[in-house]
Design a protein around this motif. Structure first.
Motif, PDB file in Angstrom:
ATOM      1  N   SER A   1       0.826  -1.206   0.000  1.00 36.44           N
ATOM      2  CA  SER A   1       0.000   0.000   0.000  1.00 36.44           C
ATOM      3  C   SER A   1       0.859   1.254   0.000  1.00 36.44           C
ATOM      4  O   SER A   1       0.593   2.214  -0.715  1.00 36.44           O
ATOM      5  CB  SER A   1      -0.925  -0.005   1.225  1.00 36.44           C
ATOM      6  OG  SER A   1      -1.637   1.214   1.323  1.00 36.44           O
ATOM      7  N   VAL A   2       1.918   1.255   0.818  1.00 36.27           N
ATOM      8  CA  VAL A   2       2.818   2.408   0.870  1.00 36.27           C
ATOM      9  C   VAL A   2       3.500   2.611  -0.476  1.00 36.27           C
ATOM     10  O   VAL A   2       3.589   3.730  -0.989  1.00 36.27           O
ATOM     11  CB  VAL A   2       3.862   2.218   1.994  1.00 36.27           C
ATOM     12  CG1 VAL A   2       4.954   3.270   1.887  1.00 36.27           C
ATOM     13  CG2 VAL A   2       3.192   2.310   3.343  1.00 36.27           C
ATOM     14  N   ALA A   3       3.995   1.535  -1.054  1.00 33.60           N
ATOM     15  CA  ALA A   3       4.677   1.643  -2.336  1.00 33.60           C
ATOM     16  C   ALA A   3       3.742   2.188  -3.406  1.00 33.60           C
ATOM     17  O   ALA A   3       4.104   3.060  -4.191  1.00 33.60           O
ATOM     18  CB  ALA A   3       5.221   0.270  -2.754  1.00 33.60           C
ATOM     19  N   LYS A   4       2.511   1.684  -3.432  1.00 30.47           N
ATOM     20  CA  LYS A   4       1.541   2.160  -4.412  1.00 30.47           C
ATOM     21  C   LYS A   4       1.242   3.638  -4.203  1.00 30.47           C
ATOM     22  O   LYS A   4       1.175   4.428  -5.138  1.00 30.47           O
ATOM     23  CB  LYS A   4       0.261   1.338  -4.308  1.00 30.47           C
ATOM     24  CG  LYS A   4      -0.805   1.735  -5.327  1.00 30.47           C
ATOM     25  CD  LYS A   4      -2.043   0.855  -5.176  1.00 30.47           C
ATOM     26  CE  LYS A   4      -3.116   1.278  -6.170  1.00 30.47           C
ATOM     27  NZ  LYS A   4      -4.338   0.455  -6.018  1.00 30.47           N
ATOM     28  N   ASN A   5       1.062   4.037  -2.933  1.00 32.65           N
ATOM     29  CA  ASN A   5       0.780   5.433  -2.613  1.00 32.65           C
ATOM     30  C   ASN A   5       1.929   6.333  -3.039  1.00 32.65           C
ATOM     31  O   ASN A   5       1.735   7.442  -3.512  1.00 32.65           O
ATOM     32  CB  ASN A   5       0.536   5.574  -1.113  1.00 32.65           C
ATOM     33  CG  ASN A   5       0.377   7.024  -0.682  1.00 32.65           C
ATOM     34  OD1 ASN A   5       1.347   7.640  -0.268  1.00 32.65           O
ATOM     35  ND2 ASN A   5      -0.829   7.548  -0.774  1.00 32.65           N
ATOM     36  N   ALA A   6       3.172   5.847  -2.859  1.00 40.13           N
ATOM     37  CA  ALA A   6       4.343   6.662  -3.176  1.00 40.13           C
ATOM     38  C   ALA A   6       4.491   6.854  -4.673  1.00 40.13           C
ATOM     39  O   ALA A   6       4.827   7.937  -5.142  1.00 40.13           O
ATOM     40  CB  ALA A   6       5.594   6.000  -2.601  1.00 40.13           C
ATOM     41  N   VAL A   7       4.230   5.821  -5.452  1.00 46.44           N
ATOM     42  CA  VAL A   7       4.441   5.898  -6.892  1.00 46.44           C
ATOM     43  C   VAL A   7       3.461   6.854  -7.555  1.00 46.44           C
ATOM     44  O   VAL A   7       3.789   7.540  -8.517  1.00 46.44           O
ATOM     45  CB  VAL A   7       4.345   4.488  -7.515  1.00 46.44           C
ATOM     46  CG1 VAL A   7       4.353   4.565  -9.026  1.00 46.44           C
ATOM     47  CG2 VAL A   7       5.505   3.628  -7.025  1.00 46.44           C
ATOM     48  N   VAL A   8       2.241   6.944  -7.039  1.00 50.09           N
ATOM     49  CA  VAL A   8       1.243   7.808  -7.673  1.00 50.09           C
ATOM     50  C   VAL A   8       1.263   9.215  -7.101  1.00 50.09           C
ATOM     51  O   VAL A   8       0.384  10.008  -7.373  1.00 50.09           O
ATOM     52  CB  VAL A   8      -0.182   7.212  -7.508  1.00 50.09           C
ATOM     53  CG1 VAL A   8      -0.265   5.857  -8.171  1.00 50.09           C
ATOM     54  CG2 VAL A   8      -0.569   7.124  -6.027  1.00 50.09           C
ATOM     55  N   SER A   9       2.277   9.545  -6.268  1.00 52.21           N
ATOM     56  CA  SER A   9       2.346  10.878  -5.687  1.00 52.21           C
ATOM     57  C   SER A   9       2.574  11.908  -6.781  1.00 52.21           C
ATOM     58  O   SER A   9       3.097  11.594  -7.841  1.00 52.21           O
ATOM     59  CB  SER A   9       3.460  10.947  -4.648  1.00 52.21           C
ATOM     60  OG  SER A   9       4.707  10.682  -5.262  1.00 52.21           O
ATOM     61  N   PRO A  10       2.207  13.175  -6.559  1.00 52.17           N
ATOM     62  CA  PRO A  10       2.338  14.199  -7.599  1.00 52.17           C
ATOM     63  C   PRO A  10       3.781  14.380  -8.046  1.00 52.17           C
ATOM     64  O   PRO A  10       4.728  14.107  -7.308  1.00 52.17           O
ATOM     65  CB  PRO A  10       1.818  15.465  -6.898  1.00 52.17           C
ATOM     66  CG  PRO A  10       0.995  14.977  -5.755  1.00 52.17           C
ATOM     67  CD  PRO A  10       1.601  13.685  -5.334  1.00 52.17           C
ATOM     68  N   SER A  11       3.957  14.879  -9.274  1.00 57.65           N
ATOM     69  CA  SER A  11       5.294  15.058  -9.827  1.00 57.65           C
ATOM     70  C   SER A  11       6.080  16.122  -9.088  1.00 57.65           C
ATOM     71  O   SER A  11       7.301  16.168  -9.184  1.00 57.65           O
ATOM     72  CB  SER A  11       5.197  15.420 -11.308  1.00 57.65           C
ATOM     73  OG  SER A  11       4.465  16.627 -11.481  1.00 57.65           O
ATOM     74  N   LEU A  12       5.400  16.992  -8.349  1.00 62.49           N
ATOM     75  CA  LEU A  12       6.102  18.012  -7.573  1.00 62.49           C
ATOM     76  C   LEU A  12       6.646  17.447  -6.267  1.00 62.49           C
ATOM     77  O   LEU A  12       7.289  18.157  -5.507  1.00 62.49           O
ATOM     78  CB  LEU A  12       5.172  19.191  -7.280  1.00 62.49           C
ATOM     79  CG  LEU A  12       4.754  20.026  -8.488  1.00 62.49           C
ATOM     80  CD1 LEU A  12       3.777  21.119  -8.068  1.00 62.49           C
ATOM     81  CD2 LEU A  12       5.968  20.643  -9.167  1.00 62.49           C
ATOM     82  N   GLU A  13       6.389  16.168  -6.005  1.00 66.16           N
ATOM     83  CA  GLU A  13       6.889  15.516  -4.813  1.00 66.16           C
ATOM     84  C   GLU A  13       7.569  14.212  -5.183  1.00 66.16           C
ATOM     85  O   GLU A  13       7.301  13.635  -6.236  1.00 66.16           O
ATOM     86  CB  GLU A  13       5.748  15.212  -3.830  1.00 66.16           C
ATOM     87  CG  GLU A  13       5.088  16.428  -3.215  1.00 66.16           C
ATOM     88  CD  GLU A  13       3.995  16.032  -2.225  1.00 66.16           C
ATOM     89  OE1 GLU A  13       3.527  14.878  -2.307  1.00 66.16           O
ATOM     90  OE2 GLU A  13       3.626  16.863  -1.382  1.00 66.16           O
ATOM     91  N   PHE A  14       8.457  13.752  -4.336  1.00 63.09           N
ATOM     92  CA  PHE A  14       8.998  12.403  -4.464  1.00 63.09           C
ATOM     93  C   PHE A  14       8.970  11.769  -3.077  1.00 63.09           C
ATOM     94  O   PHE A  14       9.120  12.448  -2.063  1.00 63.09           O
ATOM     95  CB  PHE A  14      10.410  12.409  -5.050  1.00 63.09           C
ATOM     96  CG  PHE A  14      11.478  12.928  -4.128  1.00 63.09           C
ATOM     97  CD1 PHE A  14      12.339  12.058  -3.466  1.00 63.09           C
ATOM     98  CD2 PHE A  14      11.646  14.298  -3.934  1.00 63.09           C
ATOM     99  CE1 PHE A  14      13.330  12.538  -2.632  1.00 63.09           C
ATOM    100  CE2 PHE A  14      12.633  14.784  -3.096  1.00 63.09           C
ATOM    101  CZ  PHE A  14      13.479  13.899  -2.436  1.00 63.09           C
TER     102      PHE A  14
END
Length: 669
Positions: A574-587
């Motif tokens: 779940s964390v990995a999925k949430n991180a990958v779809v984060s906005p392009s202005l964030e990593f």
């Protein structure tokens, strides 16, 4: 020769198809007879019948008879290419231009030449006859000349039409030859209108300092685009990027401590570069430990100069014999036991193998002492094995094309940075503008000031890391505006960098500016500056996003994802999925405390999903690495080699530290 040999072989094959199998005992006589017939077919053009009337065999016998005419034709064309063709090529270069003239050896030019050949015609100037043959073998049918004696240089450049070329890349390992070529080209442009692009390699820092500005100034006056590069300087920049402070942290440690170890010319460049960058100088005076092993690393007066820059760093040096391994390890242990733990170790040698041997020894000593192992940078060699600790980093010399792109980007950033300062100071000072050396256009300021602007550009990545940002590729859109608090924090860091760079050049504090005596009133802490001086530093920070935008880069904000309580596979997914779809202005950066097995699983899954890692390492993890625990040490070492950020906990547990970090954004289930 190849055509004749092919003709003989084809003749043999044709006879095999046209003749019956030899009788038992006649094999040797038959093959000798066929060889004799093949020789007559090729050299005497004698026709040979086909007993078995095989069509393929008839064709092969006919082909063998034309081998000699083909060979003569090839020789004639080669002779024509080397005589009339050479004259025509050189006439075309002198008359129309548009080609690229590349000066150097095959090892330096290979990849760059292949790239330039896609853009148009190229020609070579080789330092010597052996280099000329190597270039001709690698690039047949390409015009190649040997430089020979320097008095013939002007004639050679005229012969190859250098004045009308689209690019002249003088990148041989001789600074004198490269500068002589630049001087000749710029002199020729005084009487001609076409302008080539000049790429000049100058490795010696003193030569670059003395000749860089005059060359740039004359090129600017003549409208010639010039870039001056140093492969060794680009290598040092790469090494400092590999060990960037802010991405390796020892929790609770105050200040910054860098180690420069080894021998050879890079040792001095690395030490001075670190001193100029002033890592964490706004907090405490950085320490630079210099351990010279097995040879000289500093020029005459170089060590005295860096030690005299006591506003930039506290420098401690030692020299040991390379054959005295115990003395080497004693010095390493003493450096590791300093009040401030080393945050980076830079290893250089006369040969890449020496640097790697020193890096391995450092890793062994630090693991045995159970102290944090910082990034250990190996200069001159790509690291294919990460070592036990996962902290070995390679900083091999960049290839020419990479170095060219790097120096163009650095010069563009530095020039834009200076132009913004120039224009603002001009608007503020009015009639009083232009009295100071820095209040001139880019090509007119001294080389030392140009280099300082490049240092400021290199410092951008470090500044961004300090406030939880990073440069991104490609550009994420319109340049963002940094928060006011971040601007103020980074302005203090920028002013500390400026103080260090000036101090390395011999500038000290004085109530009144005096360039001849090396005095400047702003050589004091940021908090003691007046508002106008602080605003100069703030302006440097505010334009960072715009400078990155011009280089087709954007800015991303770090988004912390704590994993201290997420150990099962579903939560990790779940964390990995949430991180990958984060906005392009964030990593996204996932915080993983080591060495818990469930955290190793979580970290590996997140990394596989493309999520950056912040690994927190405590004493237990360091003990496992030192004992080379087969079950977990290898996995930890691999993760440490890939981590975005590493924090070592001296006292306490990694899990407690990680659980204290708060996510900046909620985790979606």
């Amino acid at each position: 020769m190849a055509v004749i040999v092919a003709g003989l072989l084809v003749g043999l094959a044709g006879q095999s198809l046209c003749s019956p199998e030899p009788l038992p005992g006649d094999e040797l006589w038959t093959w000798l007879s066929r060889w004799s017939t093949s020789l007559r077919l090729v050299f005497d053009d004698q026709r040979q019948g086909c007993f078995l009337d095989d069509r393929l065999g008839i064709g092969m016998l006919s082909a063998a008879t034309v081998a000699m005419p083909i060979a003569f034709t090839v020789l004639a064309l080669a002779a024509l290419w080397e005589t009339a063709g050479r004259w025509a090529r050189r006439w075309r270069f002198r008359r129309w231009g548009g080609h690229a003239v590349l000066v150097g050896k095959i090892g330096d030019l290979d990849a760059f030449a292949r790239s330039e050949r896609k853009k148009g015609v190229i020609a070579f100037l080789a330092p010597g006859r052996l280099d000329k043959r190597q270039l001709e073998n690698a690039f047949p049918l390409t015009e190649t000349l040997a430089l020979g004696h320097r008095p013939r240089l002007a004639h050679l450049l005229d012969t190859i039409g250098a004045a009308r070329s689209r690019l002249i890349a003088a990148v041989s390992d001789s600074d004198l030859d490269n500068i002589a070529i630049a001087d000749n080209i710029l002199d020729s442009h005084k009487a001609r209108s076409p302008a080539a692009r000049l790429l000049i390699r100058i490795e010696q820092p003193l030569v670059r300092s003395l000749r860089g500005q005059p060359l740039r100034e004359l090129a600017e006056e003549l409208g010639v685009d010039i870039s001056i590069l140093s492969l060794s300087l680009m290598q040092v920049r790469r090494g400092l990027q590999q060990a960037m402070p802010g991405r390796f942290v020892v929790h609770g440690s105050a200040g910054y401590h860098a180690v420069v170890c080894g021998s050879g010319p890079l040792v001095q460049q690395i030490a001075f570069r670190i001193a100029r960058q002033a890592y964490r100088l706004e907090e405490a005076l950085p320490r630079i430990s210099i351990l010279t092993v097995g040879g000289h690393g500093f020029s005459a007066g170089g060590m005295d100069r860096i030690k005299a820059a006591d506003s930039a760093a506290s420098v401690v040096s030692a020299t040991v014999d390379v054959d005295d391994i115990r003395a080497v390890e004693r010095e390493m242990a003493a450096i590791a036991g300093a009040a401030v733990s080393p945050a980076a170790i830079h290893c250089s040698g006369q040969a890449p193998e020496e640097a790697m041997a020193l890096a391995r020894r450092w890793e062994r000593v630090l693991l045995e002492l159970r102290v944090p192992v910082p990034p250990i940078v190996v200069y001159g060699q790509a690291v294919d094995r990460i070592g036990v600790s996962g902290m070995l980093r390679g900083a091999d010399a960049p290839d020419l094309e990479e170095a060219v792109n790097g120096v163009i980007t650095a010069d563009r950033r530095a020039r834009i940075n200076h132009d913004a300062y120039h224009d603002k100071q001009k608007s503020l000072k009015g009639a009083d503008f232009g009295m100071l050396p820095g209040e001139r256009r880019w090509h007119l300021i001294p080389e030392s000031m140009q280099e300082d602007n490049r240092n400021a550009a290199d410092h951008m990545d470090y500044k961004l890391v300090r406030i939880g940002y990073r440069a991104s590729v490609p550009d994420t859109g319109t340049p963002i505006e940094l928060p006011a608090a971040a601007v103020e924090k980074l302005a203090a860091i920028e002013h500390a960098r400026w103080i260090a760079a000036k101090n390395v050049d011999g500038i000290c504090y004085g109530p009144v500016r005096d360039d001849e005596k090396g005095l400047h009133p702003d050589m004091k802490p940021y908090s003691d500056l007046d508002e106008s001086a602080r605003e100069k530093d703030r302006d440097q920070i505010r334009q960072i996003p715009a400078l990155l935008h011009l280089a087709d880069q954007g800015v991303q904000r770090e988004r912390t994802i704590p994993l201290a309580e997420l150990s099962d596979r579903c939560a990790t997914h779940s964390v990995a999925k949430n991180a990958v779809v984060s906005p392009s202005l964030e990593f996204s950066v996932a915080v993983c405390p080591l060495p818990a097995p469930e955290m190793l699983d979580a970290a590996e899954q997140c990394r596989a999903a493309g999520v950056e890692l912040h690994l927190v390492v405590d004493a237990q993890a360091r003990r496992m690495l030192a004992l080379r625990d087969e079950t977990q040490a290898v996995r930890m070492g691999k993760l440490l080699s890939q981590a975005y950020r590493i924090t070592h906990i001296v006292d306490g547990s990694a899990a407690d530290y990680a659980s204290a970090l708060v996510s900046e954004a909620p985790i979606e289930e």
